[in-house]
Write a protein that holds these residues in place. Structure first.
Motif, PDB file in Angstrom:
ATOM      1  N   VAL A  27     -14.330  -2.104  -1.235  1.00  0.00           N
ATOM      2  CA  VAL A  27     -13.953  -1.390  -0.009  1.00  0.00           C
ATOM      3  C   VAL A  27     -12.443  -1.457   0.202  1.00  0.00           C
ATOM      4  O   VAL A  27     -11.792  -0.429   0.433  1.00  0.00           O
ATOM      5  N   ILE A  28     -11.884  -2.641   0.106  1.00  0.00           N
ATOM      6  CA  ILE A  28     -10.438  -2.798   0.302  1.00  0.00           C
ATOM      7  C   ILE A  28      -9.675  -2.036  -0.774  1.00  0.00           C
ATOM      8  O   ILE A  28      -8.684  -1.367  -0.483  1.00  0.00           O
ATOM      9  N   GLY A  29     -10.148  -2.094  -2.005  1.00  0.00           N
ATOM     10  CA  GLY A  29      -9.515  -1.355  -3.093  1.00  0.00           C
ATOM     11  C   GLY A  29      -9.504   0.144  -2.840  1.00  0.00           C
ATOM     12  O   GLY A  29      -8.499   0.824  -3.071  1.00  0.00           O
ATOM     13  N   ALA A  30     -10.625   0.673  -2.344  1.00  0.00           N
ATOM     14  CA  ALA A  30     -10.710   2.102  -2.047  1.00  0.00           C
ATOM     15  C   ALA A  30      -9.762   2.481  -0.911  1.00  0.00           C
ATOM     16  O   ALA A  30      -9.105   3.531  -0.953  1.00  0.00           O
ATOM     17  N   ILE A  31      -9.665   1.623   0.098  1.00  0.00           N
ATOM     18  CA  ILE A  31      -8.765   1.903   1.218  1.00  0.00           C
ATOM     19  C   ILE A  31      -7.311   1.873   0.751  1.00  0.00           C
ATOM     20  O   ILE A  31      -6.522   2.745   1.104  1.00  0.00           O
ATOM     21  N   VAL A  32      -6.959   0.871  -0.050  1.00  0.00           N
ATOM     22  CA  VAL A  32      -5.587   0.773  -0.564  1.00  0.00           C
ATOM     23  C   VAL A  32      -5.251   2.006  -1.400  1.00  0.00           C
ATOM     24  O   VAL A  32      -4.186   2.609  -1.228  1.00  0.00           O
ATOM     25  N   LYS A  33      -6.170   2.410  -2.259  1.00  0.00           N
ATOM     26  CA  LYS A  33      -5.941   3.593  -3.100  1.00  0.00           C
ATOM     27  C   LYS A  33      -5.763   4.841  -2.237  1.00  0.00           C
ATOM     28  O   LYS A  33      -4.867   5.651  -2.474  1.00  0.00           O
ATOM     29  N   SER A  34      -6.594   4.969  -1.217  1.00  0.00           N
ATOM     30  CA  SER A  34      -6.503   6.120  -0.319  1.00  0.00           C
ATOM     31  C   SER A  34      -5.174   6.135   0.438  1.00  0.00           C
ATOM     32  O   SER A  34      -4.529   7.186   0.557  1.00  0.00           O
ATOM     33  N   LEU A  35      -4.755   4.981   0.931  1.00  0.00           N
ATOM     34  CA  LEU A  35      -3.482   4.899   1.654  1.00  0.00           C
ATOM     35  C   LEU A  35      -2.305   5.224   0.742  1.00  0.00           C
ATOM     36  O   LEU A  35      -1.357   5.899   1.159  1.00  0.00           O
ATOM     37  N   ARG A  68     -16.883  -5.788   8.357  1.00  0.00           N
ATOM     38  CA  ARG A  68     -16.424  -6.911   9.187  1.00  0.00           C
ATOM     39  C   ARG A  68     -15.797  -7.997   8.319  1.00  0.00           C
ATOM     40  O   ARG A  68     -14.767  -8.568   8.670  1.00  0.00           O
ATOM     41  N   ASN A  69     -16.441  -8.288   7.191  1.00  0.00           N
ATOM     42  CA  ASN A  69     -15.874  -9.276   6.270  1.00  0.00           C
ATOM     43  C   ASN A  69     -14.508  -8.827   5.765  1.00  0.00           C
ATOM     44  O   ASN A  69     -13.578  -9.637   5.664  1.00  0.00           O
ATOM     45  N   CYS A  70     -14.387  -7.554   5.437  1.00  0.00           N
ATOM     46  CA  CYS A  70     -13.101  -7.008   4.978  1.00  0.00           C
ATOM     47  C   CYS A  70     -12.042  -7.198   6.054  1.00  0.00           C
ATOM     48  O   CYS A  70     -10.917  -7.619   5.761  1.00  0.00           O
ATOM     49  N   ILE A  73     -10.938 -10.746   6.248  1.00  0.00           N
ATOM     50  CA  ILE A  73     -10.084 -11.084   5.103  1.00  0.00           C
ATOM     51  C   ILE A  73      -8.669 -10.579   5.327  1.00  0.00           C
ATOM     52  O   ILE A  73      -7.698 -11.315   5.173  1.00  0.00           O
ATOM     53  N   VAL A  74      -8.545  -9.313   5.708  1.00  0.00           N
ATOM     54  CA  VAL A  74      -7.215  -8.714   5.874  1.00  0.00           C
ATOM     55  C   VAL A  74      -6.474  -9.360   7.040  1.00  0.00           C
ATOM     56  O   VAL A  74      -5.298  -9.700   6.911  1.00  0.00           O
ATOM     57  N   VAL A  75      -7.144  -9.553   8.148  1.00  0.00           N
ATOM     58  CA  VAL A  75      -6.491 -10.177   9.311  1.00  0.00           C
ATOM     59  C   VAL A  75      -6.093 -11.614   8.961  1.00  0.00           C
ATOM     60  O   VAL A  75      -5.010 -12.063   9.327  1.00  0.00           O
TER      61      VAL A  75
END
Length: 83
Positions: A27-35, A68-70, A73-75
């Motif tokens: 999920v985080i990888g997909a968000i980073v790629k999208s951003l 929520r876990n993501c 982690i990010v926060v």
């Protein structure tokens, strides 16, 4: 510069967890790629806002747990603001 710090901090942490957070990594990888595609840079704030938007738009209980876990982690990896 923010992009490299954000990505490297998150990548280092997620890599150190082994298989523990596989779905969160995706999920985080997909968000980073999208951003990166949309804005050309990544910040913790942008990742957090993207995760919140995803949380608000899904009703899937399992996906909500992953998101929520993501967010935790990010926060948790976000450095404090300079005062």
């Amino acid at each position: 510069m923010q992009q490299n710090t954000t990505e490297s901090d998150l990548q280092s942490f997620l890599h150190s967890t082994g298989d523990q957070f596989d779905e969160e990594k995706q999920v985080i990888g997909a968000i980073v790629k999208s951003l990166l595609t949309e804005r050309g840079r990544v910040t913790n704030k942008a990742i957090i806002l993207s995760l919140i938007a995803e949380l608000e738009s899904t009703n899937d209980i399992e996906q909500l747990d992953v998101l929520r876990n993501c967010l935790e982690i990010v926060v948790g990896r976000t450095p404090d603001d300079d005062k």
